[in-house]
Scaffold this motif. Structure first.
Motif, PDB file in Angstrom:
ATOM      1  N   PRO A 132       0.735  -1.298   0.038  1.00  8.74           N
ATOM      2  CA  PRO A 132      -0.015   0.052  -0.058  1.00  8.74           C
ATOM      3  C   PRO A 132       0.814   1.067  -0.045  1.00  8.74           C
ATOM      4  O   PRO A 132       0.508   2.467  -0.434  1.00  8.74           O
ATOM      5  CB  PRO A 132      -0.803  -0.167   1.163  1.00  8.74           C
ATOM      6  CG  PRO A 132      -0.953  -1.689   1.492  1.00  8.74           C
ATOM      7  CD  PRO A 132       0.444  -2.071   0.984  1.00  8.74           C
ATOM      8  N   PHE A 133       2.027   1.143   0.544  1.00  7.45           N
ATOM      9  CA  PHE A 133       2.837   2.244   0.480  1.00  7.45           C
ATOM     10  C   PHE A 133       4.016   2.243  -0.646  1.00  7.45           C
ATOM     11  O   PHE A 133       5.120   2.982  -0.122  1.00  7.45           O
ATOM     12  CB  PHE A 133       3.350   2.572   2.007  1.00  7.45           C
ATOM     13  CG  PHE A 133       2.669   2.122   2.936  1.00  7.45           C
ATOM     14  CD1 PHE A 133       1.766   3.092   3.410  1.00  7.45           C
ATOM     15  CD2 PHE A 133       2.200   1.169   3.648  1.00  7.45           C
ATOM     16  CE1 PHE A 133       0.494   3.094   4.366  1.00  7.45           C
ATOM     17  CE2 PHE A 133       1.535   0.990   4.706  1.00  7.45           C
ATOM     18  CZ  PHE A 133       0.619   1.826   4.998  1.00  7.45           C
ATOM     19  N   ASP A 134       3.827   1.510  -1.628  1.00  5.53           N
ATOM     20  CA  ASP A 134       4.671   1.349  -2.690  1.00  5.53           C
ATOM     21  C   ASP A 134       4.558   2.906  -3.356  1.00  5.53           C
ATOM     22  O   ASP A 134       3.574   3.256  -3.612  1.00  5.53           O
ATOM     23  CB  ASP A 134       4.336   0.448  -3.735  1.00  5.53           C
ATOM     24  CG  ASP A 134       5.298   0.025  -4.751  1.00  5.53           C
ATOM     25  OD1 ASP A 134       5.767   1.099  -5.600  1.00  5.53           O
ATOM     26  OD2 ASP A 134       6.275  -0.900  -4.601  1.00  5.53           O
ATOM     27  N   PRO A 135       5.987   3.447  -3.937  1.00  4.11           N
ATOM     28  CA  PRO A 135       5.753   4.724  -4.688  1.00  4.11           C
ATOM     29  C   PRO A 135       4.774   4.550  -5.803  1.00  4.11           C
ATOM     30  O   PRO A 135       4.292   5.768  -6.340  1.00  4.11           O
ATOM     31  CB  PRO A 135       6.947   4.978  -5.047  1.00  4.11           C
ATOM     32  CG  PRO A 135       7.839   4.293  -3.971  1.00  4.11           C
ATOM     33  CD  PRO A 135       7.069   3.153  -3.752  1.00  4.11           C
ATOM     34  N   LEU A 136       4.533   3.587  -6.545  1.00  3.20           N
ATOM     35  CA  LEU A 136       3.913   3.395  -7.679  1.00  3.20           C
ATOM     36  C   LEU A 136       2.518   3.881  -7.258  1.00  3.20           C
ATOM     37  O   LEU A 136       1.546   4.186  -8.269  1.00  3.20           O
ATOM     38  CB  LEU A 136       3.683   2.127  -8.278  1.00  3.20           C
ATOM     39  CG  LEU A 136       3.402   1.997  -9.582  1.00  3.20           C
ATOM     40  CD1 LEU A 136       3.804   3.012 -10.862  1.00  3.20           C
ATOM     41  CD2 LEU A 136       3.406   0.469 -10.124  1.00  3.20           C
ATOM     42  N   VAL A 137       1.739   3.622  -6.145  1.00  6.18           N
ATOM     43  CA  VAL A 137       0.435   3.529  -5.991  1.00  6.18           C
ATOM     44  C   VAL A 137      -0.005   4.275  -4.497  1.00  6.18           C
ATOM     45  O   VAL A 137      -1.006   4.490  -4.258  1.00  6.18           O
ATOM     46  CB  VAL A 137      -0.136   2.115  -5.712  1.00  6.18           C
ATOM     47  CG1 VAL A 137      -0.251   1.318  -7.005  1.00  6.18           C
ATOM     48  CG2 VAL A 137       0.578   1.241  -4.448  1.00  6.18           C
TER      49      VAL A 137
END
Length: 405
Positions: free
Chosen positions: A298-303
């Motif tokens: 949920p905390f990935d830079p993509l999303v």
């Protein structure tokens, strides 16, 4: 295969498909995973992203470990621990407030000194910490002396730190003091202990001398460089996307963006289907295709910027950790599943460490996606994740069609 973007001013239009592929390649999904991951590959991935967001939730694996797994595959998490919290000579990362609490490459430390200075002058920073500093400066000075004299300390180890005030952000006076010192750059994270508790020490005793000796850029140049890093990590982005990456101020961002556009370091573009202007990294590439396969934290830079996620992938995503059980749509800790250049589903995951199992409580398939075509790749990714986490089994729950958010 990919090609370098060659777009000249004035504003040029990008198709939605091209923008999506640009964003994926910029985020590290433009090439396949290596057969084995070494420290250099890991560091290059972090440098490309610019930071790894830290979060306390550990229902699956802590958030800072996941973006590297999503892009590189199974790797030794001890490699990341060493460069983040190892001996001074091993350090390649440091902690600070960037996009929330983050791990960043050491070379970025001078780019955030202006933010530390603004904490001292009370022109930026957490309002609660600013108030505490104004009211309790002598106490903060006392805490700083204690860390100076004793060495690395957690907030819970301070002599007069006091008790916390309830759950979550009910910090004790000691925690408020060390967090203000942390934001002001006077102390930093020496290590993490036990339940991921931050241990603080004087910044000069933690960071290598070579980093501390780096010149401090002006606020304006630091902000320009942070926007350059944001653009490199995002590929193509709106003003808000670029500002949000390192949580820059509105006025600062507008001024620096104008300067970067004027210098040709960002290219204005219009993206098909986007309702606001965008900016393109001149060094961005447009792969002819993307063959990614990844579960995204949920905390990935993509999303992590949910409006951008919906804009690029037509994928409505909200984390439901803080949603009451009876109001959750998809589950507690739900990870989007990226396949090719699309997000095709989402999986509610948990690491059942006591029983050695990766629990996929539910798999939600996006509208218009053939479940049979994603079954094999998803099973492979879940098995890879289980092996990476040292879990023997994967236990699958129901597969259902995703609903609109």
């Amino acid at each position: 295969m990919s090609e370098k973007v060659r777009i000249s001013r004035p504003r040029t239009t990008l198709s939605a498909d091209a923008a999506r592929r640009i964003a994926l390649a910029a985020s590290g999904f433009g090439s396949g995973r290596p057969e084995a991951v070494h420290a250099g590959q890991m560091q290059r991935c972090i440098d490309r992203l610019g930071l790894l967001q830290i979060d306390s939730v550990n229902v699956l694996v802590r958030a800072h470990y996941m973006p590297l797994f999503s892009r590189l595959g199974a790797y030794d998490r001890a490699l990341l621990d060493r460069v983040a919290w190892g001996r001074k000579s091993q350090r390649r990362l440091f902690e600070f407030w960037a996009h929330e609490a983050s791990l960043l490459p050491l070379v970025s430390q001078p780019l955030l000194r202006w933010r530390m200075q603004r904490a001292v002058t009370e022109t930026e920073g957490n309002g609660k910490l600013r108030t505490f500093r104004r009211e309790r400066q002598p106490f903060i000075d006392e805490v700083l002396r204690e860390i100076t004299d004793k060495g690395p300390l957690a907030a819970s180890e301070l002599e007069n730190g006091g008790a916390g005030r309830g759950a979550w952000w009910g910090w004790s006076d000691g925690k408020l003091a060390v967090e203000w010192l942390f934001y002001a750059g006077m102390v930093t994270t020496a290590t993490r202990r036990g339940t991921f508790e931050r241990v603080y020490d004087l910044t000069e005793r933690v960071l290598p001398a070579t980093v501390q000796a780096l010149p401090t850029p002006s606020e304006e140049e630091a902000q320009r460089e942070l926007l350059r890093l944001s653009a490199r990590a995002l590929g193509v982005a709106t003003e808000f996307d670029l500002r949000d990456y390192y949580r820059l101020g509105v006025a600062d961002t507008k001024a620096r963006l104008a300067e970067l556009v004027e210098a040709g370091e960002l290219l204005p573009v219009a993206v098909e289907g986007w309702d606001r202007p965008a900016y393109l990294d001149p060094a961005a590439k447009i792969p002819r295709r993307i063959d990614a396969r990844a579960l995204l934290a949920p905390f990935d830079p993509l999303v992590w910027e949910r409006d951008r996620t919906e804009r690029i992938f037509d994928f409505f995503y909200r984390i439901e950790i803080y949603t009451p059980l009876n109001k959750r749509i998809y589950g507690y800790y739900v990870l989007p599943f990226l396949l090719g250049d699309r997000i095709v589903g989402r999986v509610d995951l948990k690491a059942d460490r006591a029983n050695g199992a990766l629990l996929a409580h539910a798999v939600h398939v996006e509208k218009g996606i053939d479940r049979r075509k994603i079954e094999g790749p998803l099973s492979d990714e879940l098995r890879l994740m289980a092996d990476w986490l040292g879990l023997e089994r994967v236990i699958r729950g129901r597969a259902v069609r995703a609903r609109a958010g």
